[in-house]
Design a protein around this motif. Structure first.
Motif, short mmCIF file in Angstrom:
data_model
loop_
_atom_site.label_atom_id
_atom_site.label_comp_id
_atom_site.label_asym_id
_atom_site.label_seq_id
_atom_site.Cartn_x
_atom_site.Cartn_y
_atom_site.Cartn_z
N ARG A 169 90.37 -39.73 29.55
CA ARG A 169 89.63 -38.73 28.77
C ARG A 169 90.33 -38.48 27.43
O ARG A 169 89.69 -38.44 26.38
N ARG A 170 91.63 -38.32 27.48
CA ARG A 170 92.38 -38.05 26.25
C ARG A 170 92.34 -39.25 25.29
O ARG A 170 92.24 -39.06 24.07
N LEU A 171 92.42 -40.43 25.84
CA LEU A 171 92.39 -41.62 24.98
C LEU A 171 91.00 -41.81 24.35
O LEU A 171 90.89 -42.21 23.20
N VAL A 172 89.95 -41.54 25.10
CA VAL A 172 88.60 -41.65 24.54
C VAL A 172 88.40 -40.59 23.46
O VAL A 172 87.82 -40.88 22.40
N ALA A 173 88.87 -39.38 23.70
CA ALA A 173 88.75 -38.33 22.68
C ALA A 173 89.52 -38.72 21.42
O ALA A 173 89.05 -38.53 20.30
N GLN A 174 90.72 -39.27 21.61
CA GLN A 174 91.52 -39.69 20.46
C GLN A 174 90.82 -40.82 19.70
O GLN A 174 90.77 -40.81 18.46
N ALA A 175 90.27 -41.77 20.42
CA ALA A 175 89.56 -42.88 19.77
C ALA A 175 88.36 -42.37 19.00
O ALA A 175 88.09 -42.82 17.87
N GLY A 176 87.63 -41.41 19.56
CA GLY A 176 86.48 -40.86 18.86
C GLY A 176 86.88 -40.17 17.57
O GLY A 176 86.21 -40.32 16.53
N ALA A 177 88.00 -39.43 17.59
CA ALA A 177 88.46 -38.78 16.37
C ALA A 177 88.93 -39.81 15.35
O ALA A 177 88.73 -39.63 14.15
N ALA A 178 89.56 -40.89 15.81
CA ALA A 178 90.07 -41.91 14.90
C ALA A 178 88.97 -42.75 14.28
O ALA A 178 89.17 -43.36 13.22
N MET A 179 87.80 -42.79 14.92
CA MET A 179 86.69 -43.57 14.38
C MET A 179 85.62 -42.72 13.72
O MET A 179 84.77 -43.24 13.00
N GLY A 198 102.25 -39.42 9.80
CA GLY A 198 100.97 -38.72 9.93
C GLY A 198 99.82 -39.68 10.08
O GLY A 198 98.88 -39.44 10.84
N MET A 199 99.87 -40.78 9.34
CA MET A 199 98.84 -41.81 9.46
C MET A 199 98.81 -42.36 10.88
O MET A 199 97.74 -42.53 11.48
N LEU A 200 100.00 -42.63 11.46
CA LEU A 200 100.07 -43.15 12.82
C LEU A 200 99.47 -42.17 13.81
O LEU A 200 98.70 -42.56 14.70
N ARG A 201 99.79 -40.89 13.65
CA ARG A 201 99.22 -39.89 14.58
C ARG A 201 97.70 -39.83 14.45
O ARG A 201 97.00 -39.63 15.44
N GLY A 202 97.19 -39.99 13.23
CA GLY A 202 95.75 -39.95 13.05
C GLY A 202 95.04 -41.16 13.63
O GLY A 202 94.01 -41.03 14.28
#
Length: 439
Positions: free
Chosen positions: A239-249, A60-64
């Protein structure tokens, strides 16, 4: 006839965050606020899920986080082991490895991988769900035709590797015939060049490391069928990677968003409006920022983790962002000549109370954890540093801590007093850590 003046629409209001709010949002997004305490990994799992809103355990940590950086340096442990330790507490190291990697079942049936290794921020462990998102990078590698090395006979060498994997199943470079020609580490054999090229371009995948060696398999066999495709357009991947990075930060500038998966600023610009990230202004930040809407919706609350961080931890791997958020200058000095090092070979920042309060360059000598060089940001850092050192010592099987050098003699004496207290650190047992590692 009176002219009618049309009123121009007002620009949308932008939420302003204090620097403290931004810092806490970043900590929560990274799993370090509302993270588990020190009562074992079984408690850690439920606490982590409640505090961060994410699935629990190492997976779960990795997915987050979306990416956990790999590195060859091993001091207390390798960096990819230190990352879950920082968030989940004393998770057993063997359990961490089994949570990341997907070894092939003994009965010969295909593994069901939940992660793979690829180039993100650097060489990283990535959730298997992100395989389609890196199609843009695989295509770019194919278009370039090579990366570091050029094969003498590309078609023949790649075909030989693919035939071996098809016939014999997952193999290491050694099992394929050897990785080097006998010279320096970068003097790769033709087989090594071929299998790494196939990894870069997506015909081969690494879903396991064995004794720190990559285990290569055919992507068509290892990657789940619903994910095994490269049909996402480059723009959609980014787009998906930027969205993921934004959620992770939690909250990030354009440069932060680009750095997380090593994108270009103009790539971020092209997709930012479609990510769902919300424009915000952060007091003290000179650049515009974007926030994860879920992070904005719920104020960050919960218990702060007191821990030592790997220099490659995603909370601090972006040095300008670390300085901006924590007012903390951090550099990895492992590759700096010893005479020019300031803080040591593998200085690990101390996180306590949501702030970076010092750093330590650790080592192990038998059953002793040695703080070879240590610095503290004032008296308030003494207790947390002692706590973090004791917990780290227990985690790696040491029963004592010795401080060699501290940049402030008075704080060194106070730290020594804290370390020699008779009360035991409140850490979980190895057994509970093993049980709580994977979901």
């Amino acid at each position: 006839m009176t002219a009618v003046t049309q009123r121009q629409p007002s620009p949308p209001s932008v939420t302003t965050l204090s620097a403290d709010e931004a810092r806490r949002m970043a900590l929560r997004a990274q799993g370090l606020l509302g993270a588990p305490g020190r009562r074992g990994a079984t408690a850690a799992r439920s606490a982590s899920a409640r505090g961060s809103g994410r699935p629990d355990g190492v997976r779960g940590m990795l997915r987050g986080l979306g990416a956990v950086q790999l590195d060859t340096i091993s001091v207390l442990a390798r960096s990819h082991e230190l990352v879950p330790y920082a968030r989940l507490g004393a998770v057993g190291r063997a359990a961490v490895e089994s949570a990341y990697w997907s070894a092939s079942p003994a009965d010969g049936s295909p593994a069901r991988p939940h992660s793979f290794e690829y180039w993100s921020h650097a060489a990283c462990i990535l959730p298997i769900e992100e395989w389609p998102h890196f199609a843009f990078r695989r295509r770019a590698r194919r278009a370039k035709g090579h990366r570091w090395h050029v094969m003498k006979d590309s078609a023949r060498s790649c075909a030989a590797v693919l035939d071996r994997l098809k016939a014999d199943g997952p193999l290491t470079t050694s099992q394929l015939g050897g990785g080097r020609n006998g010279g320096e580490w970068w003097d790769w054999s033709e087989t090594k060049i071929a299998v790494e090229w196939l990894l870069d371009t997506g015909e081969v995948v690494c879903t396991e490391r064995r004794g720190w060696k990559r285990v290569y398999d055919l992507a068509e066999r290892a990657v789940p069928a619903p994910l095994l495709h490269d049909d996402l357009a480059d723009t959609e991947c980014i787009r998906r990677l930027v969205a993921q990075a934004g959620a992770a930060m939690g909250v990030a500038t354009r440069a932060d968003l680009a750095d997380y998966h090593r994108l270009k600023g103009e790539q971020v610009d092209a997709v930012i409006e479609g990510t769902g990230l919300v424009p915000v202004a952060v007091e003290g930040w000179s650049k515009p920022a974007w926030a994860d809407p879920e992070a904005l919706a719920a104020p960050p609350r919960g218990r702060h983790r007191t821990t030592l961080l790997s220099p490659f931890d995603s909370l601090v791997w972006d040095r300008p962002r670390t300085e901006r958020i924590f007012d903390f200058t951090h550099r990895l000095e492992a590759y700096v000549p010893k005479s020019r090092r300031i803080h040591g070979y593998f200085a690990m920042p101390l996180l306590a109370g949501g702030k970076l309060m010092g750093r330590v360059d650790p080592a192990r000598e038998g059953a002793t954890l040695v703080a070879r060089q240590l610095s503290l940001h004032g008296p308030k850092a003494v207790g947390p540093m002692a706590q973090a050192l004791r917990e780290a010592a227990t985690w790696v099987g040491c029963d004592s801590v010795r401080v060699e050098r501290c940049d402030d003699p008075r704080l060194a004496a106070a730290l020594q007093t804290e370390l020699t207290r008779t009360d035991e650190p409140d850490t979980g047992t190895a057994e509970s850590a093993r049980q709580g590692a994977a979901d």
